[in-house]
Design a protein around this motif. Structure first.
Motif, mmCIF file in Angstrom:
data_model
loop_
_atom_site.group_PDB
_atom_site.id
_atom_site.type_symbol
_atom_site.label_atom_id
_atom_site.label_comp_id
_atom_site.label_asym_id
_atom_site.label_seq_id
_atom_site.Cartn_x
_atom_site.Cartn_y
_atom_site.Cartn_z
ATOM 1 N N GLN A 292 40.334 55.248 16.700
ATOM 2 C CA GLN A 292 38.979 55.748 15.981
ATOM 3 C C GLN A 292 39.105 57.249 16.245
ATOM 4 O O GLN A 292 38.493 57.996 15.532
ATOM 5 N N ILE A 293 39.099 57.494 17.620
ATOM 6 C CA ILE A 293 38.713 59.003 17.912
ATOM 7 C C ILE A 293 39.649 59.913 17.297
ATOM 8 O O ILE A 293 39.474 61.089 16.886
ATOM 9 N N MET B 196 29.565 54.528 15.226
ATOM 10 C CA MET B 196 30.072 55.366 16.153
ATOM 11 C C MET B 196 30.827 56.550 15.414
ATOM 12 O O MET B 196 30.866 57.631 16.092
ATOM 13 N N ASP B 197 31.274 56.445 14.308
ATOM 14 C CA ASP B 197 31.925 57.470 13.560
ATOM 15 C C ASP B 197 31.046 58.861 13.391
ATOM 16 O O ASP B 197 31.448 59.902 13.639
ATOM 17 N N ALA B 198 29.801 58.667 13.005
ATOM 18 C CA ALA B 198 29.170 59.594 13.128
ATOM 19 C C ALA B 198 28.759 60.370 14.210
ATOM 20 O O ALA B 198 28.618 61.589 14.165
ATOM 21 N N HIS C 46 39.019 62.883 14.540
ATOM 22 C CA HIS C 46 39.602 64.321 14.827
ATOM 23 C C HIS C 46 40.533 64.755 13.669
ATOM 24 O O HIS C 46 40.266 65.948 13.277
ATOM 25 N N HIS C 47 41.448 64.090 13.199
ATOM 26 C CA HIS C 47 42.325 64.202 12.091
ATOM 27 C C HIS C 47 41.252 64.679 10.768
ATOM 28 O O HIS C 47 41.685 65.507 9.995
ATOM 29 N N ASP C 48 40.263 63.742 10.584
ATOM 30 C CA ASP C 48 39.163 64.003 9.359
ATOM 31 C C ASP C 48 38.667 65.326 9.702
ATOM 32 O O ASP C 48 38.457 66.060 8.569
#
Length: 101
Positions: free
Chosen positions: A82-83, A1-3, A87-89
């Motif tokens: 996680q979202i 999901m991160d991708a 976003h922070h990354d």
């Protein structure tokens, strides 16, 4: 999901975060109250899992609240944290968790 989240434009990620959280907060209330786990954390976890299953599944539960899923530890799915982390990354900025509109 991160991708998938990392591939989103930051503005779309903000919109997704708001829509996701708005959908999550609707679930731990009537008409779903009789089907929620006893713990607040459990109710929040299952709400995140429900919303991460998609719009069609979410709407199907509103049509038949008695089909609300039972909570169990370790439900996979997206979580608003996680979202926010993705976003922070991407931007180095924190997401706003309170908004009025």
């Amino acid at each position: 999901m991160d991708a998938a989240l990392l591939a989103m434009d930051p503005a779309d990620l903000v919109r997704f975060h708001r829509e996701f959280l708005d959908a999550v907060v609707e679930l731990p209330d009537d008409p779903f109250t009789p089907y929620l786990p006893d713990s607040e954390d459990g109710a929040e976890d299952v709400a995140h899992w429900v919303v991460s299953r998609g719009r069609a599944y979410y709407r199907s539960l509103w049509a038949k609240p008695e089909t609300f899923p039972a909570w169990r530890p370790g439900l996979p799915g997206v979580h608003v944290g996680q979202i926010a982390s993705v976003h922070h990354d991407l931007t180095g900025e924190s997401l706003d968790w309170d908004w009025e509109d």
